[in-house]
Design an enzyme around this catalytic site. Structure first.
Site, mmCIF file in Angstrom:
data_model
loop_
_atom_site.group_PDB
_atom_site.id
_atom_site.type_symbol
_atom_site.label_atom_id
_atom_site.label_comp_id
_atom_site.label_asym_id
_atom_site.label_seq_id
_atom_site.Cartn_x
_atom_site.Cartn_y
_atom_site.Cartn_z
ATOM 1 N N HIS A 197 47.979 78.702 27.613
ATOM 2 C CA HIS A 197 48.403 77.336 27.917
ATOM 3 C C HIS A 197 47.247 76.480 28.414
ATOM 4 O O HIS A 197 47.225 75.270 28.204
ATOM 5 C CB HIS A 197 49.565 77.348 28.919
ATOM 6 C CG HIS A 197 50.863 77.683 28.250
ATOM 7 N ND1 HIS A 197 51.424 78.923 28.297
ATOM 8 C CD2 HIS A 197 51.658 76.918 27.460
ATOM 9 C CE1 HIS A 197 52.535 78.923 27.583
ATOM 10 N NE2 HIS A 197 52.704 77.726 27.063
ATOM 11 N N GLU A 209 61.042 82.157 18.992
ATOM 12 C CA GLU A 209 59.840 82.765 19.553
ATOM 13 C C GLU A 209 59.961 84.274 19.666
ATOM 14 O O GLU A 209 58.972 84.974 19.812
ATOM 15 C CB GLU A 209 59.579 82.203 20.962
ATOM 16 C CG GLU A 209 59.327 80.717 20.974
ATOM 17 C CD GLU A 209 59.283 80.138 22.376
ATOM 18 O OE1 GLU A 209 58.183 79.803 22.830
ATOM 19 O OE2 GLU A 209 60.341 80.022 23.011
ATOM 20 N N ASN A 222 53.183 80.471 18.831
ATOM 21 C CA ASN A 222 52.325 81.109 19.848
ATOM 22 C C ASN A 222 53.008 82.367 20.373
ATOM 23 O O ASN A 222 52.435 83.453 20.403
ATOM 24 C CB ASN A 222 52.067 80.163 21.029
ATOM 25 C CG ASN A 222 51.505 78.836 20.584
ATOM 26 O OD1 ASN A 222 50.843 78.763 19.557
ATOM 27 N ND2 ASN A 222 51.773 77.789 21.330
ATOM 28 N N ASP A 223 54.253 82.191 20.811
ATOM 29 C CA ASP A 223 54.953 83.351 21.354
ATOM 30 C C ASP A 223 55.449 84.279 20.248
ATOM 31 O O ASP A 223 55.388 85.498 20.393
ATOM 32 C CB ASP A 223 56.118 82.894 22.244
ATOM 33 C CG ASP A 223 55.626 82.524 23.633
ATOM 34 O OD1 ASP A 223 54.823 83.295 24.186
ATOM 35 O OD2 ASP A 223 55.997 81.456 24.133
ATOM 36 N N ARG A 243 49.019 86.608 24.447
ATOM 37 C CA ARG A 243 48.392 85.371 23.984
ATOM 38 C C ARG A 243 47.223 84.899 24.840
ATOM 39 O O ARG A 243 46.375 84.169 24.362
ATOM 40 C CB ARG A 243 49.433 84.253 23.856
ATOM 41 C CG ARG A 243 50.102 83.892 25.132
ATOM 42 C CD ARG A 243 51.295 82.991 24.897
ATOM 43 N NE ARG A 243 50.929 81.602 24.726
ATOM 44 C CZ ARG A 243 51.795 80.600 24.615
ATOM 45 N NH1 ARG A 243 53.096 80.869 24.615
ATOM 46 N NH2 ARG A 243 51.401 79.373 24.490
ATOM 47 N N CYS A 282 56.219 74.206 16.185
ATOM 48 C CA CYS A 282 55.547 73.507 17.288
ATOM 49 C C CYS A 282 54.496 74.367 17.968
ATOM 50 O O CYS A 282 53.906 73.961 18.958
ATOM 51 C CB CYS A 282 56.540 72.973 18.306
ATOM 52 S SG CYS A 282 57.439 74.279 19.159
#
Ligand code: PEP
Ligand code: MG
Length: 842
Positions: free
Chosen positions: A462, A699, A722-723, A733, A769
């Site tokens: 993040h 996710e 991402n997840d 990550r 996203c």
């Protein structure tokens, strides 16, 4: 402890070595024949690391000291200091009156004390027996030439112990700087010897060999002769160890040449994390609110490190210091473990930091300051400043630069003391730090922050996502070596390629500037076209929306032609504060975001806290695998009142603007139904506002595979690559070591995405996203698989639109289909690079 045991005097064994203490207890227990003397061990920093810790000693005393009290037996040096400190930390200060710190020899004393305590003696008698424990041995070994040590009640003779003297020459290219000095100090740990060093070449010293801060002030440079003066039982062992270490150049590699221009490491990094070029001086993180802070600096919450209103007693203030150093020690130990993956040399940096934290001289100075009325912050800052000054006055530039280590550790403890994150810069430049929390990235002053280099972390953390959102060039996973770059030295980074050049020659500076200029021209062309729709060459409209965390992001997104907000990470409103924002504050913030993007649809995601976005006022139990723990919707459903308030705020805004509600980390249909019920309750009797649409993040791989069961409760899907990637590939990550593995173009991840798009086709639209949505190579595959919205950081919107406009959807479908059959992400990237090439988005 049994009732009987509580009537007996308890014993605490304090040693630098856990193994030694446990063995001593085993030995003593053999003499007890089952008698229940309470004995606790407070030894070593862990099973293998030598050291003593006041907090563990305090806990051990509290465990065994019943009404009869306790006797504490200690080994060497700092064990005594730590035990003294432990008495001041006791929850019940009156307990200290029932505790005797015994000067007895550890092993003999423990055996004598245990046997005496088992007989029910009081603590004075137990302590006296322990202290006299050497008498038997002395009598047995008595020879006319040597006298037995005096009994405890007799004054010992004031005699200087005989000193061994030896000498070595410093062979290390940079002298006894932090790392070799740390090796030296570490080698002295646990020895029953008093060892001092004198710099024969400069006349400096003598200084105790057990203190890192003092050893560094010797100013021992390459070629200097250093005398070793040792006394005590293990003096000769200490001298031998020291000379052998010096011979091995304190385990520094032979080739200590100047840092290579291009900073490289053995691991996978440095990794590109946020595009853009930055050239500027190295700036470390920290120095919250110090007098030398540059204008414009600020800490969390925009204020200088706060002093407590009323200083407590010296004992209370000391407790604050030890709690803060314990917190920082855990943090450094975590960094050390990460650095260990890159080799022992890299981990050595953190060894030096750990030694500084436990430095007896430094802590003794802190204590003196507390005793004379200073509070914890003032005492710590003052004591650190003294050490820092000593180091920065050293004649050698390299050693002087090591004052940076003192500053870094000092700032970390100060931050822990004041509860701030110390997210400050000492001046404009490139921030070099071990890691950053998402909160720190948002706090840092954007005008001063030209670029970011992190020793650890990965591009999908993040912190990296936020750097991209703020348009700050960043390189991550650069290895702990970067933490040794001297403050102020010039660094050039390219966040699009991961290049990192220290002291760049003119040619490199010119090359980087040229790249920056070319990219600027290209991005201004893309920005000029950004307001228009993004349609593929065969006329299919693709929504290119923005991922946001704040009103500023929303303004940037509108400015860059975003078609909406595909993801508002509302958790950033919840971080770094003492309590959750209430419904009104939330509604005002969300409405302001919506108003910054007038008429556009805003996707508000419910709080996705947990894992790398912890929220202090929502304490979670320590989890071994926080990414697999209570995060996202799991946390929200466990704290329904918070979810209710947030959804009520969403509904309020949805009555004034087009809003999507998005639930993160959904794994099961029942979670989704449950979350929807809270939404319906929060909406009130009038029902859901018109135009409010409900979606879920995809996710969790299992949710992707059973996506058809969720569709009846949904209006849209948003794939969080991402997840999804970290869970599908079991590759965390934020972890640089597995960053290359965590590639969303892995055919396994693509197969999950295809499954989702196929199941959703004709029912609900699918957005992406995650960061893959801005990846020039991933875009054609995502579109080819069926995604019709891409949501990316605001600065990426114009380039993503440009990429979409160059693609033919049929061709994307064909390439995506072929990608599914390839063995790995590298093969997929190679296929797309040749079939659908694009200029780098950066
Ligand atoms: C994702 O997981 O892809 C996502 C967009 O959510 P976040 O990065 O906030 O976890
Ligand atoms: Mg996510």
């Amino acid at each position: 402890m049994t009732a009987d045991a509580r009537d007996l005097v308890g014993l605490v064994v304090v040693s630098h070595s856990r193994a030694l203490a446990q063995a001593a207890v085993t030995l003593a227990s053999q003499m007890l024949h089952g008698s229940p003397v309470p004995i606790a061990v407070a030894a070593g920093l862990d099973e293998l690391t030598l050291g003593t810790d006041a907090l563990s000693i305090k806990e051990a005393i509290e465990e065994v000291a019943g009404p009869a009290g306790a006797v504490v037996l200690m080994d060497l040096g700092s064990a005594v200091l730590s035990a003294e400190l432990a008495l001041e930390l006791l929850e019940d200060p009156s307990m200290a009156d029932r505790v005797v710190l015994s000067p007895a020899p550890l092993v003999e004393g423990l055996v004598a004390a245990a046997v005496t305590a088992a007989g029910g003696a009081d603590r004075q008698a137990v302590a006296a027996e322990a202290q006299n424990a050497l008498l038997a041995k002395a009598a047995q070994l008595a020879d006319p030439a040597s006298e037995a040590p005096p009994p405890a009640d007799q004054e010992p003779a004031e005699e200087e112990p005989a000193e061994l003297v030896a000498e070595f020459t410093v062979a290390n290219r940079h002298g006894l700087h932090a790392r070799p000095a740390a090796r030296l100090v570490g080698a002295m740990h646990g020895l029953d010897a008093r060892v001092r060093l004198r710099n024969l070449s400069t006349g400096g010293g003598p200084v105790p060999a057990g203190s890192l801060t003092r050893v560094a002030t010797l100013g021992a440079l390459h070629g200097h002769r250093v005398a070793v003066l040792a006394s005590g039982r293990q003096a000769s062992e200490a001298v031998e160890r020291l000379l052998a270490l010096a011979e091995r150049r304190f385990d520094e590699p032979v080739d200590e040449g100047p840092a290579p221009a291009l900073v490289q490491r053995d691991g996978p990094g440095p990794l590109p994390a946020s595009p853009g070029i930055a050239i500027g001086p190295v700036r470390p993180l920290g120095r919250a609110g110090g007098p030398e802070s540059a204008p414009g600096n600020r800490t969390a919450g925009g204020q200088a490190a706060a002093e407590p209103a009323e200083p407590g007693s010296p004992a209370q203030e000391w407790r604050r210091v030890t709690a803060a150093t314990a917190t920082v020690r855990r943090e450094i130990e975590r960094y050390r473990a990460l650095a260990q993956q890159a080799g022992p040399q890299q981990a050595g940096i953190f060894d030096a930091h750990l030694l500084l934290l436990a430095d007896e001289e430094l802590l003794a100075d802190v204590k003196v300051r507390l005793d004379s009325g200073a509070d914890a912050v003032a005492a710590w800052t003052g004591a650190v400043a003294v050490v820092e000054q000593q180091w920065s006055r050293l004649p050698d530039a390299y050693l002087r630069a090591r004052a940076e280590d003192v500053r870094a550790v000092g700032a970390q403890v100060l931050a822990a003391l004041t509860g701030t994150t110390a997210a400050t810069l000492s001046g404009p430049g490139i921030l070099v730090a071990a890691e950053l929390t998402p909160g720190q990235v948002t706090e840092l002053d954007g005008d001063a922050l030209h670029g970011i280099v992190l020793a650890f972390g990965s591009p999908s953390s993040h912190a990296a996502i936020l750097a991209r959102a703020r348009g700050i060039p960043a390189v991550v996973g650069a290895g702990p070596g970067v933490l040794e770059l001297p403050e102020g030295s010039l660094l050039a980074i390219d966040g699009a390629t991961g290049e990192l050049v220290l002291d760049p020659p003119e040619a490199i500076i010119a090359l980087f500037r040229q790249r920056a200029a070319e990219r600027a021209i290209r991005s201004s062309t893309e920005r000029a076209a950004a307001a228009g729709p993004a349609c593929t060459t065969d006329g299919v409209r693709i929504e290119v929306a923005a991922n946001l965390g704040s009103q500023a992001d929303a303004r940037a997104a509108a400015d860059r032609g975003a078609d909406g907000a595909g993801l508002v990470r509302t958790e950033f409103l919840f971080l770094h504060r003492d309590a959750a924002p209430d419904r009104d504050e939330q509604a005002a913030e969300y409405l302001a975001i919506a108003r910054a993007m007038p008429g556009l649809r805003i996707t508000l995601r419910t709080l996705d806290a947990g894992a790398d976005k912890p929220v202090s006022y929502l304490p979670l139990p320590t989890e071994d695998n926080p990414y697999l723990g209570q995060r996202g919707i799991r946390l929200s459903l466990a704290r329904r009142e918070l979810l209710f308030e947030q959804l009520a705020a969403f509904c309020e805004v949805a009555r004034q603007a087009p809003i999507n509600v998005l639930f993160p980390m959904i794994s099961t249909v029942s979670e989704l139904r449950d979350a929807r019920r809270v939404l319906e309750d929060a909406a009130g009797p009038g029902g859901l506002p018109d135009g409010l649409r409900v979606g879920m993040m995809v996710e969790v791989p299992a949710a992707a595979l059973k996506i058809a069961s969720f569709l009846e409760c949904l209006d849209f899907l948003s794939i969080g690559t991402n997840d999804l990637t970290q869970y599908a590939l079991a590759a965390e990550r934020g972890n640089a070591a597995v960053a290359a593995l965590a590639d969303p173009l892995d055919p396994g991840v693509l197969t999950l995405i295809r499954h989702v798009c196929r199941a959703a086709a004709g029912h609900v639209p699918v957005a992406v996203c995650g960061e893959a949505a801005a990846d020039e190579l991933a875009i054609p595959v995502l579109l080819g698989l069926g995604a019709r919205e891409l949501s990316v950081s605001a600065p990426s919107v114009p380039a993503v639109k440009a990429r979409v406009r160059g693609l033919d959807l049929d061709r994307c479908r064909a390439v995506a289909q072929s990608a599914l059959d390839l063995p790995d992400a590298a093969a997929v990237r190679a296929l797309i690079s040749s079939a659908l090439p694009a200029d780098p988005l950066s």
